[in-house]
Design a protein around this motif. Structure first.
Motif, PDB file in Angstrom:
ATOM      1  N   ALA A   1      33.347  10.625  26.167  1.00  0.00           N
ATOM      2  CA  ALA A   1      32.155  11.362  26.576  1.00  0.00           C
ATOM      3  C   ALA A   1      32.179  11.555  28.084  1.00  0.00           C
ATOM      4  N   ALA A   2      31.632  12.668  28.542  1.00  0.00           N
ATOM      5  CA  ALA A   2      31.681  13.018  29.957  1.00  0.00           C
ATOM      6  C   ALA A   2      30.740  12.146  30.792  1.00  0.00           C
ATOM      7  N   GLY A   3      31.077  11.995  32.053  1.00  0.00           N
ATOM      8  CA  GLY A   3      30.184  11.346  33.008  1.00  0.00           C
ATOM      9  C   GLY A   3      30.117   9.841  32.913  1.00  0.00           C
TER      10      GLY A   3
ATOM     11  N   ASN B   1      39.372  10.533  27.781  1.00  0.00           N
ATOM     12  CA  ASN B   1      39.545  11.848  27.156  1.00  0.00           C
ATOM     13  C   ASN B   1      38.319  12.714  27.412  1.00  0.00           C
ATOM     14  N   ALA B   2      37.828  12.684  28.635  1.00  0.00           N
ATOM     15  CA  ALA B   2      36.616  13.418  28.999  1.00  0.00           C
ATOM     16  C   ALA B   2      36.661  13.682  30.494  1.00  0.00           C
ATOM     17  N   SER B   3      35.703  14.449  30.986  1.00  0.00           N
ATOM     18  CA  SER B   3      35.686  14.838  32.394  1.00  0.00           C
ATOM     19  C   SER B   3      34.528  14.190  33.143  1.00  0.00           C
ATOM     20  N   ASN B   4      34.620  14.272  34.469  1.00  0.00           N
ATOM     21  CA  ASN B   4      33.564  13.772  35.365  1.00  0.00           C
ATOM     22  C   ASN B   4      33.296  12.275  35.186  1.00  0.00           C
ATOM     23  N   CYS B   5      34.354  11.528  34.912  1.00  0.00           N
ATOM     24  CA  CYS B   5      34.225  10.078  34.739  1.00  0.00           C
ATOM     25  C   CYS B   5      34.703   9.348  35.996  1.00  0.00           C
ATOM     26  N   THR B   6      34.256   8.097  36.156  1.00  0.00           N
ATOM     27  CA  THR B   6      34.656   7.276  37.295  1.00  0.00           C
ATOM     28  C   THR B   6      35.122   5.914  36.803  1.00  0.00           C
TER      29      THR B   6
ATOM     30  N   GLY C   1      43.600  15.323  29.574  1.00  0.00           N
ATOM     31  CA  GLY C   1      42.736  16.500  29.517  1.00  0.00           C
ATOM     32  C   GLY C   1      41.450  16.308  30.282  1.00  0.00           C
ATOM     33  N   SER C   2      41.501  15.545  31.358  1.00  0.00           N
ATOM     34  CA  SER C   2      40.305  15.232  32.147  1.00  0.00           C
ATOM     35  C   SER C   2      40.290  16.051  33.426  1.00  0.00           C
ATOM     36  N   SER C   3      39.106  16.434  33.863  1.00  0.00           N
ATOM     37  CA  SER C   3      38.953  17.125  35.144  1.00  0.00           C
ATOM     38  C   SER C   3      37.788  16.525  35.922  1.00  0.00           C
ATOM     39  N   ASN C   4      37.928  16.564  37.233  1.00  0.00           N
ATOM     40  CA  ASN C   4      36.877  16.089  38.151  1.00  0.00           C
ATOM     41  C   ASN C   4      36.503  14.628  37.917  1.00  0.00           C
ATOM     42  N   SER C   5      37.475  13.828  37.526  1.00  0.00           N
ATOM     43  CA  SER C   5      37.247  12.389  37.389  1.00  0.00           C
ATOM     44  C   SER C   5      37.771  11.667  38.628  1.00  0.00           C
ATOM     45  N   THR C   6      37.315  10.424  38.821  1.00  0.00           N
ATOM     46  CA  THR C   6      37.638   9.652  40.020  1.00  0.00           C
ATOM     47  C   THR C   6      38.170   8.285  39.613  1.00  0.00           C
TER      48      THR C   6
ATOM     49  N   ASP D   1      48.296   7.479  34.631  1.00  0.00           N
ATOM     50  CA  ASP D   1      48.906   8.700  34.101  1.00  0.00           C
ATOM     51  C   ASP D   1      47.871   9.812  34.064  1.00  0.00           C
ATOM     52  N   LEU D   2      48.269  10.988  34.534  1.00  0.00           N
ATOM     53  CA  LEU D   2      47.443  12.188  34.408  1.00  0.00           C
ATOM     54  C   LEU D   2      48.198  13.177  33.538  1.00  0.00           C
ATOM     55  N   ILE D   3      47.654  13.473  32.370  1.00  0.00           N
ATOM     56  CA  ILE D   3      48.287  14.383  31.426  1.00  0.00           C
ATOM     57  C   ILE D   3      47.363  15.584  31.230  1.00  0.00           C
ATOM     58  N   ASN D   4      47.850  16.768  31.556  1.00  0.00           N
ATOM     59  CA  ASN D   4      47.045  17.992  31.426  1.00  0.00           C
ATOM     60  C   ASN D   4      45.668  17.822  32.066  1.00  0.00           C
ATOM     61  N   SER D   5      45.664  17.266  33.252  1.00  0.00           N
ATOM     62  CA  SER D   5      44.397  16.954  33.929  1.00  0.00           C
ATOM     63  C   SER D   5      44.386  17.598  35.313  1.00  0.00           C
TER      64      SER D   5
END
Length: 358
Positions: free
Chosen positions: A95-97, A116-121, A137-142, A156-160
């Motif tokens: 889940a995102a965030g 497996n989500a975006s905007n996570c920290t 497949g994550s974007s804008n994560s930290t 590892d960053l895969i398709n991110s």
């Protein structure tokens, strides 16, 4: 009758084993509820809830599937999470965030954390599982301020894309940070020591590798990518190669490359319009006073950074010589060797003495 009771008790035992065990307490701050397991608290929480975990050892495989949940230890490193099933990720985020902070994650043959989500920290965790952290497949994560040691790939960053990987300490891993088909990520201010590869890229483009410290690895940067920017890194004492590039159109400048081998293919840029890199083997001079070497390095750097110490003032007494030096070169002495000393020879009335400055 006894057999039926025995079967029911045995079934209850297996359910308890699969759901995890704990030696602490878990709190949902919004609801004011206390739980025995982390997963129990997560199953009962809502989007945006904060889950705090008390000191102890928790044997669970955890899944977070509600958005904007913040999972944190009360005391960093005092919460140990071991997986029930060591062949699954210890923590899976779907889940995102989501935020995960302050855990000691150990004991697994899979990843410690899979996102497996975006905007996570993911921050301030200690991880010793076989795999460290995976963004899929994550974007804008930290991913910041984690310590990851002893195992396979650390991060590892895969398709991110668009992620920040910063301030992490990575030691004794196979690969420190691996980028596969990932772009526009920033890898900055991480420390890599005693790994096989510090940073490895395959099919990666438009990433920024900035101000990392890589020491005593087999490879510093191993890059099959294109259009990446590699700048302000200190890469020292690599056993095989400080930088190994087979991709093209990468920009490499402002780095400090110390005591290692290098491999570049044509089509990469070893300087920008102002500066190149510092090369520990380079011994060229600066006669025009621009703080750069006058001739290119053997690898084709047209603007190599150099150290050019000059005496700007000297006071001589019968018992003492006080000298003030200035570095007219554009290389930063503290990046070359933060703890080392530099030799200076002083000739006074035909008597040469050697001094070392910090």
């Amino acid at each position: 009758m006894y057999r039926k009771v025995f079967i029911l008790l045995l079934a209850a035992f297996f359910v308890a084993a699969l759901s995890g065990t704990a030696s602490g307490a878990v709190y949902n701050e919004r609801k004011g509820e206390v739980y025995d397991t982390i997963q129990g608290a997560l199953d009962d929480c809502g989007p945006g809830d904060s889950i705090r975990v008390d000191d102890g050892t928790y044997t669970e495989n955890i899944q977070i599937d509600k958005e904007n949940v913040f999972l944190t230890s009360i005391n960093r490193g005092a919460v140990v999470i071991n997986p029930v099933d060591p062949n699954r990720p210890v923590i899976s985020v779907k889940a995102a965030g989501v935020g995960i902070r302050g855990f000691n994650i150990t004991g697994g043959n899979d990843y410690g954390i899979v996102v497996n989500a975006s905007n996570c920290t993911v921050s301030r965790n200690y991880i010793t599982t076989a795999g460290g952290i995976k963004l899929n497949g994550s974007s804008n994560s930290t991913i910041i301020y984690n310590t990851i040691t002893s195992g396979g790939d650390a991060i590892d960053l895969i398709n991110s894309s668009g992620n920040l990987i910063s301030g992490n300490i990575i030691t004794l891993r196979y690969i420190g940070v691996y980028l596969q088909d990932s772009s526009y990520n920033t890898i900055s201010q991480n420390t890599f020591e005693d790994n096989t590869y510090s940073i490895s890229m395959n099919g990666a483009a438009f990433n920024s590798i900035i101000d990392n410290n890589m020491t005593d690895n087999n490879f510093g940067i191993y890059n099959y990518g294109v259009n990446n920017t590699i700048t302000a890194n200190r890469i020292a004492n690599s056993i095989c190669s400080n930088i190994y590039l087979t991709g093209s159109d990468n920009s490499i400048y402002g780095n400090y490359l110390i005591n290692g081998l290098y491999s570049f293919v044509a089509g990469n840029r070893l300087n920008n319009t102002e500066i190149g890199n510092y090369w520990s083997y380079y011994s060229g001079n600066d006669t025009n006073g621009d703080g750069l070497g006058d001739v290119p390095t053997t690898h084709g750097d047209q603007r190599p950074l150099i150290v050019d110490l000059a005496v700007i003032d000297a006071t001589v007494t019968p018992t003492n010589i006080q000298v003030i030096l200035r570095n007219n070169g554009r290389a930063n002495l503290t990046r070359i060797d933060p703890t080392g000393q530099f030799m200076v020879k002083i000739n006074c009335d035909g008597n040469e003495t050697v001094h070392y400055i910090n």
